[in-house]
Design an enzyme around this catalytic site. Structure first.
Site, PDB file in Angstrom:
ATOM      1  CD  GLU A 191      41.788  55.372  60.696  1.00  0.00           C
ATOM      2  OE1 GLU A 191      42.093  56.163  61.372  1.00  0.00           O
ATOM      3  OE2 GLU A 191      40.342  54.676  60.980  1.00  0.00           O
TER       4      GLU A 191
ATOM      5  CB  CYS B 122      48.793  56.997  64.252  1.00  0.00           C
ATOM      6  SG  CYS B 122      47.720  55.859  65.090  1.00  0.00           S
TER       7      CYS B 122
ATOM      8  CB  VAL C  83      51.501  57.837  51.308  1.00  0.00           C
ATOM      9  CG1 VAL C  83      51.022  56.658  50.373  1.00  0.00           C
ATOM     10  CG2 VAL C  83      53.079  57.843  51.089  1.00  0.00           C
ATOM     11  N   GLY C  84      48.667  59.464  51.818  1.00  0.00           N
ATOM     12  CA  GLY C  84      47.193  59.270  51.975  1.00  0.00           C
ATOM     13  C   GLY C  84      46.558  60.351  51.056  1.00  0.00           C
TER      14      GLY C  84
ATOM     15  N   GLY D 291      48.393  55.327  56.841  1.00  0.00           N
ATOM     16  CA  GLY D 291      49.775  55.487  56.443  1.00  0.00           C
ATOM     17  C   GLY D 291      49.876  57.078  56.634  1.00  0.00           C
ATOM     18  CB  SER D 292      52.646  59.324  55.846  1.00  0.00           C
ATOM     19  OG  SER D 292      52.832  59.168  54.411  1.00  0.00           O
TER      20      SER D 292
HETATM   21  P1  NAD Z   1      53.803  55.259  54.471  1.00  0.00           P
HETATM   22  O1  NAD Z   1      52.779  56.436  54.270  1.00  0.00           O
HETATM   23  O2  NAD Z   1      55.059  55.571  54.186  1.00  0.00           O
HETATM   24  O3  NAD Z   1      53.100  53.874  53.970  1.00  0.00           O
HETATM   25  C1  NAD Z   1      51.946  53.296  54.301  1.00  0.00           C
HETATM   26  C2  NAD Z   1      51.767  52.411  53.267  1.00  0.00           C
HETATM   27  O4  NAD Z   1      51.413  52.976  51.970  1.00  0.00           O
HETATM   28  C3  NAD Z   1      52.805  51.221  52.957  1.00  0.00           C
HETATM   29  O5  NAD Z   1      52.262  50.117  52.708  1.00  0.00           O
HETATM   30  C4  NAD Z   1      53.519  51.822  51.772  1.00  0.00           C
HETATM   31  O6  NAD Z   1      54.357  50.699  51.096  1.00  0.00           O
HETATM   32  C5  NAD Z   1      52.139  52.097  50.780  1.00  0.00           C
HETATM   33  N1  NAD Z   1      52.580  53.228  49.903  1.00  0.00           N
HETATM   34  C6  NAD Z   1      53.501  54.067  49.754  1.00  0.00           C
HETATM   35  N2  NAD Z   1      53.424  54.897  48.730  1.00  0.00           N
HETATM   36  C7  NAD Z   1      52.160  54.690  48.098  1.00  0.00           C
HETATM   37  C8  NAD Z   1      51.466  55.041  46.821  1.00  0.00           C
HETATM   38  N3  NAD Z   1      51.987  55.745  46.075  1.00  0.00           N
HETATM   39  N4  NAD Z   1      50.415  54.159  46.590  1.00  0.00           N
HETATM   40  C9  NAD Z   1      49.833  53.392  47.459  1.00  0.00           C
HETATM   41  N5  NAD Z   1      50.541  52.986  48.598  1.00  0.00           N
HETATM   42  C10 NAD Z   1      51.845  53.461  48.829  1.00  0.00           C
HETATM   43  O7  NAD Z   1      53.324  55.159  56.356  1.00  0.00           O
HETATM   44  P2  NAD Z   1      54.370  54.461  57.427  1.00  0.00           P
HETATM   45  O8  NAD Z   1      55.843  55.232  57.204  1.00  0.00           O
HETATM   46  O9  NAD Z   1      54.526  53.075  57.045  1.00  0.00           O
HETATM   47  O10 NAD Z   1      53.554  54.657  58.613  1.00  0.00           O
HETATM   48  C11 NAD Z   1      53.610  55.954  59.479  1.00  0.00           C
HETATM   49  C12 NAD Z   1      52.509  56.784  59.220  1.00  0.00           C
HETATM   50  O11 NAD Z   1      51.028  55.994  59.286  1.00  0.00           O
HETATM   51  C13 NAD Z   1      52.477  57.814  60.308  1.00  0.00           C
HETATM   52  O12 NAD Z   1      52.260  58.997  59.556  1.00  0.00           O
HETATM   53  C14 NAD Z   1      51.356  57.351  61.263  1.00  0.00           C
HETATM   54  O13 NAD Z   1      50.588  58.403  61.919  1.00  0.00           O
HETATM   55  C15 NAD Z   1      50.361  56.800  60.383  1.00  0.00           C
HETATM   56  N6  NAD Z   1      49.644  55.985  60.967  1.00  0.00           N
HETATM   57  C16 NAD Z   1      48.013  56.441  61.204  1.00  0.00           C
HETATM   58  C17 NAD Z   1      47.387  55.542  61.919  1.00  0.00           C
HETATM   59  C18 NAD Z   1      45.826  55.922  62.078  1.00  0.00           C
HETATM   60  O14 NAD Z   1      45.058  55.072  62.576  1.00  0.00           O
HETATM   61  N7  NAD Z   1      45.513  57.040  61.910  1.00  0.00           N
HETATM   62  C19 NAD Z   1      47.617  54.355  62.196  1.00  0.00           C
HETATM   63  C20 NAD Z   1      49.005  53.935  62.243  1.00  0.00           C
HETATM   64  C21 NAD Z   1      49.853  54.620  61.455  1.00  0.00           C
END
Ligand code: NAD
Length: 531
Positions: A283, A317, A265-266, A261-262
């Site tokens: 990731e 990503c 959040v990561g 994810g982002s």
């Molecule tokens: P996001 O961070 O908004 O959400 C990702 C996940 O985290 C979702 O399942 C969400 O419900 C969950 N989440 C949200 N808040 C949380 C918390 N406090 N605790 C635990 N889980 C929580 O990301 P998104 O908008 O769904 O995806 C886009 C992002 O993901 C972009 O930044 C993209 O670059 C990244 N991404 C990275 C890769 C990689 O392999 N590096 C691959 C795909 C996407």
């Protein structure tokens, strides 16, 4: 009796929704019910009584389904069931787990067209990319089948006579997999396949905006597991938003959390898991650059940058967000690139020939518009794009024009260059020396993907060596990684690795086991503790 039948049939009518045939054909082919609300939790049994998630088609705005997420109790129950499933799974020899993965691969491949269509319908990427995403899951299953006979430990020479040291991999237990919206099938596939081959049960928390993809995948996996006598909770599903994610991440029952994810959040997830000494695979966001040297073959480099920047409407990503052009070819390159942008076919991602689908959400359109506004405010030249599509046939969806901008200043620390905007915006700068372009490439917080277009071996040597790119993926284009190589990024992309390479080693616990075959018990390093 007659009265009872009538009540049942009235209830039935109330619970079924009118869906477009575009959607209902796809959902029907994947056994997703067309009822008013559908359960989004699976632990061997389908359920869900938490808050309702809406799956909205980004192309038409149609509500595809309402999905019931997990309550805290349902999450706890799913975790308990997954722990039980692990106890069964860990006794199954790894090659037999591989055979089950082979069957899952077959079941996925049989549905790949319609599952790819669902990815298109729910996420918004064009169908060829949706099907490609399912193919990634199929490919990683193949990889994991082979791996199931090759997850080898090591025999280490001991310094003590009559001793042998074995480095032994064993499963971890339950692995939590949290995924992003943009790869609603493949990312779970990368994790599940390796983790299952290693003997773990898995609990999946998908993006709240792509619940249908996760339900469809879980149904396919569950059928195969059950046929093989493995509890379904070996691949459990807990739909939900932030609350469910937080509860999963905080659970001491989950030794490894794989989060995609982002960066924002990561950062929270990484700290939360670290605070309980759990393991993470992170990731996170990418902010990827392509560098084009004067000797590059532009007939290859221009289409590659076009795909990198515009493919998946800039929502990979690995999308190309920064383009560094050598002064000698810059104007030729930009002319050719703009010609390709002018040929873009925009529209329904399910229609063959469409190259640009919508952004995933309305909120993403706002993020795009704000980024373009910032570019304009800071004096950037917008070469193409910069607007939301206003045509009547696109108005119901989240369609934005792919944009090429030349910002006024080139400073990797500046927000324009250092922020990942998840939309098709490509910022361009011109350089004179490769070293300058490499410094710009490396000057941002993220470190996912990068590419250098050159035919000069010395440039390539520099690029892949210690003075070169600091990203995890050094590709031909920034997008389009293959599953055989470990996938992931450095720096604020989180340092995680999934898929190929040595990624499987993260899904096991390692024990260094010393076996003493001798008739003495000496201490290592010659330590004498005799009385
Ligand atoms: P996001 O961070 O908004 O959400 C990702 C996940 O985290 C979702 O399942 C969400 O419900 C969950 N989440 C949200 N808040 C949380 C918390 N406090 N605790 C635990 N889980 C929580 O990301 P998104 O908008 O769904 O995806 C886009 C992002 O993901 C972009 O930044 C993209 O670059 C990244 N991404 C990275 C890769 C990689 O392999 N590096 C691959 C795909 C996407």
């Amino acid at each position: 009796m007659l009265l009872r039948k009538a009540i049942v049939s009235v209830r039935h009518v109330r619970c079924v929704r009118g869906l477009s045939s575009r959607a209902s054909n796809i959902l029907g082919a994947l056994d997703i019910p067309n009822s008013y609300e559908i359960p989004g939790v699976y632990d061997g049994r389908w359920k869900g009584s938490g808050e309702t998630l809406e799956s909205v088609c980004p192309t038409t705005g149609e509500v595809l389904a309402r999905v019931r997420s997990a309550t805290p109790d349902e999450l706890r129950e799913a975790l308990e069931k997954s722990k039980d499933a692990h106890i069964i799974l860990r006794k199954v020899p790894a090659p037999i787990r591989g055979e089950i993965l082979r069957q899952i691969r077959e079941a996925l491949a049989a549905k790949s067209d319609v599952l790819g269509a669902l990815v298109s319908l729910e996420m918004g990427k064009i169908k060829t990319e949706g099907v490609g995403e399912v193919q990634e899951f199929v490919d990683i299953c193949d990889y994991a089948v082979g791996l199931s006979r090759m997850m080898n430990g090591r025999v280490v020479a001991s310094e003590r006579p009559g001793h042998t040291i074995l480095e032994v991999p064993n499963p971890l237990g339950v692995v939590g997999v949290l995924t992003a919206f943009n790869f609603p099938v493949a990312v779970y596939g990368w994790n599940f396949s390796l983790s299952f081959a290693a003997g773990n049960a898995n609990v999946w928390k998908p993006s709240p905006s792509t619940p249908l993809c996760s339900i469809a995948v879980t149904k396919i996996i569950a059928q195969v597991l059950e046929k093989n006598g493995i509890p379904g909770a070996a691949s459990a599903l807990v739909s939900g938003g932030k609350d469910v994610g937080e509860a999963l991440v905080g659970s001491p029952d989950i030794p490894l959390v794989s989060f995609t994810g982002s960066e924002a959040v990561g950062r929270v997830v990484g700290k939360a898991v670290q605070s309980r000494f759990g393991k993470t695979i992170l990731e996170l966001g990418g902010n990827n650059a392509s560098i084009v040297m004067p000797d590059a073959d532009l007939s290859m480099a221009v289409p590659a940058v076009f795909f990198g920047a515009v493919g998946t409407a800039g929502q990979r990503c690995t999308s190309t967000r920064r383009l560094y052009l050598h002064r000698d070819i810059a104007s030729r390159f930009l002319d050719a690139l703009q010609k390709l942008y002018a040929l873009l076919r925009v529209g329904d991602p399910l229609v063959e020939g469409t190259l640009l689908g919508p952004l995933h959400t309305r909120a993403a359109v706002g993020t795009y518009a704000e980024a373009v506004r910032q570019l304009r405010e800071h004096g950037a030249r917008i070469l193409t794009g910069g607007q939301i599509y206003e045509q009547v046939e696109l108005r119901q969806g989240n369609f934005v024009q792919p944009t090429i901008a030349i910002p006024k200043h080139v400073d990797p620390a500046d927000a324009i260059w250092s922020t990942e905007t998840f939309a098709p915006i490509l910022n361009v700068a011109i350089f004179d020396e490769l070293e300058q372009a490499i410094a710009w490439n490396n000057g941002v917080p993220q470190g996912l993907s990068s590419s250098l277009w050159t035919q000069n071996m010395r440039n390539i040597g520099k690029w892949i060596g210690p003075e070169g790119s600091d990203t995890g993926i050094v590709n031909v284009g920034t997008s389009g990684a293959e599953i055989g190589a470990a996938f992931g990024g450095n720096k604020s992309t989180g340092w995680g690795r999934e898929s190929g390479g040595d990624a499987w080693k993260q899904y096991v616990r390692w024990s260094a086991c010393t076996i003493n075959f001798s008739d003495a018990a000496p201490l290592a390093q010659g330590v004498d503790f005799s009385t």
